[in-house]
Design an enzyme around this catalytic site. Sequence first.
Site, PDB file in Angstrom:
ATOM      1  N   TYR A 109       5.404   3.793  11.610  1.00 38.95           N
ATOM      2  CA  TYR A 109       6.330   4.777  12.177  1.00 38.95           C
ATOM      3  C   TYR A 109       7.749   4.244  11.986  1.00 38.95           C
ATOM      4  CZ  TYR A 109       8.733   7.619  15.724  1.00 38.95           C
ATOM      5  OH  TYR A 109       9.613   8.445  16.382  1.00 38.95           O
ATOM      6  N   ASP A 151       4.809   8.305   9.432  1.00 41.96           N
ATOM      7  CA  ASP A 151       6.073   9.029   9.532  1.00 41.96           C
ATOM      8  C   ASP A 151       7.158   8.107   8.995  1.00 41.96           C
ATOM      9  OD1 ASP A 151       8.353  10.373  10.199  1.00 41.96           O
ATOM     10  OD2 ASP A 151       7.919  10.548  12.343  1.00 41.96           O
TER      11      ASP A 151
END
Length: 264
Positions: A109, A151
């Site tokens: 992330y 992400d």
Amino acid sequence: MVKIASWNINSVRLRMPIVSQYLQEEAPDVLCLQEIKTIEQSFPFKAFADLGYEHVAVHGQKGYHGVATVSRIPLREFSRHDWQDNGEARHVGVELLGPGKGMIVENVYVPAGGDIPDREQNVKFGQKLDFLERMTQWAGKIDRPTLIVGDFNIAPLESDVWNHKQLLKVVSHTPLEVETLQRFQDAHGWTDIGRKHIPAPERYFSWWSYRSKDWKVNDRGRRLDHMWASPELAQQSVGHSVLEAARDWEKPSDHVPLLTEFDL
């Protein structure tokens, strides 16, 4: 065949109903979640086990960030890097021990980077660039077939955003971020699995802001989520899909899940 999915879920406990829906409908072998927003002790292990996902690696923290990889395939935690260099829980890597044995799946992330694309005016933007630089140094030393998913908070291509010109000065699509991400790609020769199967300039989005009242009408999306593979592993990917419909599910995440199938 091994199916691996990735999804920024924006609170796993809050959105467990749609995670359950996804696992039952799409049945990936492995699901990598980002932004789980919980410590390990509060992670819904039982809910996943009841769905057949008994193998779990969690790197969490209270209220923010956090990543988890859940699997029907036996695995072991392989790595846990602090690329943020401040103790935030933003990465966990696993090694598959069943089907796909030997594959490394890295779940990351990347920081969003704040609103101003200038490290002098915005500390968060500098942290994002430095995070990617640490990832780049790591990537240059990889010697195992590896899939990195998550992400990335960067939409690199013109067709990865709803309006290239309007977003050139918006964090996630600035030339500096794109160049920084390209250095990471070059460091290991990663293949962008999404664009292998959905070639540019075809539209490909994975995120739509909550601020948009009707995300489908405006379709102001960005491709912030990625699945990248080592060159030899990428050759074994036989399918890739983006479940845009999940953006319309009850209490949705602002991201949707990606899924890649490998013929191993």
